[in-house]
Design a protein around this motif. Sequence first.
Motif, PDB file in Angstrom:
ATOM      1  N   THR A 163     -39.744 108.547  13.794  1.00 37.26           N
ATOM      2  CA  THR A 163     -39.536 109.996  13.892  1.00 37.26           C
ATOM      3  C   THR A 163     -38.089 110.396  13.645  1.00 37.26           C
ATOM      4  O   THR A 163     -37.810 111.568  13.418  1.00 37.26           O
ATOM      5  CB  THR A 163     -39.961 110.504  15.281  1.00 37.26           C
ATOM      6  OG1 THR A 163     -39.202 109.810  16.286  1.00 37.26           O
ATOM      7  CG2 THR A 163     -41.442 110.271  15.521  1.00 37.26           C
ATOM      8  N   ASP A 164     -37.172 109.443  13.707  1.00 35.99           N
ATOM      9  CA  ASP A 164     -35.750 109.757  13.549  1.00 35.99           C
ATOM     10  C   ASP A 164     -35.068 108.569  12.882  1.00 35.99           C
ATOM     11  O   ASP A 164     -34.784 107.555  13.523  1.00 35.99           O
ATOM     12  CB  ASP A 164     -35.117 110.055  14.909  1.00 35.99           C
ATOM     13  CG  ASP A 164     -33.671 110.515  14.805  1.00 35.99           C
ATOM     14  OD1 ASP A 164     -33.079 110.412  13.712  1.00 35.99           O
ATOM     15  OD2 ASP A 164     -33.129 110.968  15.821  1.00 35.99           O
ATOM     16  N   GLN A 165     -34.795 108.693  11.583  1.00 36.72           N
ATOM     17  CA  GLN A 165     -34.213 107.585  10.823  1.00 36.72           C
ATOM     18  C   GLN A 165     -32.869 107.149  11.391  1.00 36.72           C
ATOM     19  O   GLN A 165     -32.523 105.972  11.378  1.00 36.72           O
ATOM     20  CB  GLN A 165     -34.072 107.986   9.342  1.00 36.72           C
ATOM     21  CG  GLN A 165     -33.655 106.829   8.428  1.00 36.72           C
ATOM     22  CD  GLN A 165     -32.150 106.636   8.361  1.00 36.72           C
ATOM     23  OE1 GLN A 165     -31.391 107.586   8.584  1.00 36.72           O
ATOM     24  NE2 GLN A 165     -31.713 105.418   8.065  1.00 36.72           N
ATOM     25  N   LYS A 166     -32.120 108.086  11.957  1.00 37.91           N
ATOM     26  CA  LYS A 166     -30.814 107.750  12.512  1.00 37.91           C
ATOM     27  C   LYS A 166     -30.931 106.899  13.777  1.00 37.91           C
ATOM     28  O   LYS A 166     -29.951 106.306  14.218  1.00 37.91           O
ATOM     29  CB  LYS A 166     -30.031 109.034  12.816  1.00 37.91           C
ATOM     30  CG  LYS A 166     -29.660 109.832  11.564  1.00 37.91           C
ATOM     31  CD  LYS A 166     -28.894 111.086  11.913  1.00 37.91           C
ATOM     32  CE  LYS A 166     -28.526 111.877  10.669  1.00 37.91           C
ATOM     33  NZ  LYS A 166     -27.791 113.128  10.999  1.00 37.91           N
ATOM     34  N   ARG A 167     -32.137 106.857  14.361  1.00 34.51           N
ATOM     35  CA  ARG A 167     -32.344 106.059  15.578  1.00 34.51           C
ATOM     36  C   ARG A 167     -33.365 104.952  15.319  1.00 34.51           C
ATOM     37  O   ARG A 167     -34.090 104.545  16.216  1.00 34.51           O
ATOM     38  CB  ARG A 167     -32.817 106.970  16.706  1.00 34.51           C
ATOM     39  CG  ARG A 167     -31.913 108.161  16.935  1.00 34.51           C
ATOM     40  CD  ARG A 167     -32.364 109.008  18.107  1.00 34.51           C
ATOM     41  NE  ARG A 167     -32.030 108.376  19.379  1.00 34.51           N
ATOM     42  CZ  ARG A 167     -32.239 108.952  20.569  1.00 34.51           C
ATOM     43  NH1 ARG A 167     -32.781 110.158  20.640  1.00 34.51           N
ATOM     44  NH2 ARG A 167     -31.916 108.332  21.681  1.00 34.51           N
ATOM     45  N   SER A 168     -33.396 104.467  14.083  1.00 32.37           N
ATOM     46  CA  SER A 168     -34.404 103.475  13.715  1.00 32.37           C
ATOM     47  C   SER A 168     -34.232 102.149  14.443  1.00 32.37           C
ATOM     48  O   SER A 168     -35.157 101.337  14.491  1.00 32.37           O
ATOM     49  CB  SER A 168     -34.380 103.232  12.196  1.00 32.37           C
ATOM     50  OG  SER A 168     -33.112 102.722  11.794  1.00 32.37           O
ATOM     51  N   GLU A 169     -33.044 101.915  15.010  1.00 36.46           N
ATOM     52  CA  GLU A 169     -32.812 100.682  15.754  1.00 36.46           C
ATOM     53  C   GLU A 169     -33.024 100.874  17.254  1.00 36.46           C
ATOM     54  O   GLU A 169     -32.792  99.963  18.037  1.00 36.46           O
ATOM     55  CB  GLU A 169     -31.386 100.174  15.490  1.00 36.46           C
ATOM     56  CG  GLU A 169     -31.153  99.787  14.025  1.00 36.46           C
ATOM     57  CD  GLU A 169     -29.759  99.240  13.787  1.00 36.46           C
ATOM     58  OE1 GLU A 169     -29.005  99.093  14.773  1.00 36.46           O
ATOM     59  OE2 GLU A 169     -29.429  98.942  12.624  1.00 36.46           O
TER      60      GLU A 169
END
Length: 311
Positions: A163-169
């Motif tokens: 849902t959030d590429q910036k928080r993929s980790e």
Amino acid sequence: MKKYLVIDAGGTAVKYALMNESAKILERGKFPTPGYVDHTLEDFLQRLDVVVEKYQKQIEGIAVSMPGMLDSRKGYCVTGGMLAYFSEVPVVQLLEQRYKLPVTIENDGKCAALAEKWKGSLKDCRNGAVVVLGTGVGGGIIIDHKLYRGGHFTAGEYSYILTDQKRSEEAKGYWGMANGAETLAQKAAFYTGEDPEKLDGIQIFDRANKGEEAVLKALKEFTDTLAVQIYNLNVILDLDVVAIGGGISKQPLLLEYLNRSMNELMEHHPIRKITPYVPKPEITNCKFYNDANLIGALYHYGVLKEGRVEE
């Protein structure tokens, strides 16, 4: 009247029921799930032995609902989810040898979808989906009146949707956390200034139903996120109905707010200003709530072992 032992193995508790072929629950019970960190597969089986021994002389077979990636046709557990000690285990072969009875297994979210297809909110629905809100987000997909499993048995494992590429980790970058029960408590705590560990779904909805503004704001934020992902599912699958399951789905206020969030999303949709044909599914509740996994597991048993119904 034929009887079956149906098992719903969850991360916290293992529910079981003696059921007839029409899915009527004749008896039920549960026991705490042996945690995978401190226990082994044999610990789980020893607890199950007690239940099976109680009903063994009455039943035709055993139907199991459990988490993980499951090859339900071959009876093999690829991954066990919260029951990690089942990973890479030929579960059906193991249980059939142990109990001398026919056994089937199916993923818990897919069982919920089968239950709703058989006798619930997706009955007579050509294309539909169940979205189960629990610790994460699970469910199942019905396409052309049949359960869709996917080539790797992961269809319906919505928790993995990014849902959030910036928080993929981070876990919080995926749908499983964005609409899991823990996140609703965190949102409520953010707006009320309370400790999220001291809030649960019952408290949150009790206060929301009383009109507490801060809690209602958290609920709206939660359903806004949920509506976006249901919209995305619908664009890909062109669904007739999306049925919401899980404990909090019993709350009428959840469905009210979710439909409000979806209507607002569609109202401001830029393409819909050009054409009215942007798809919007009917959103409703699952019929069977906490019994869906049991009913769906029995349905699957009937298909695989007895040919009584069609998937």
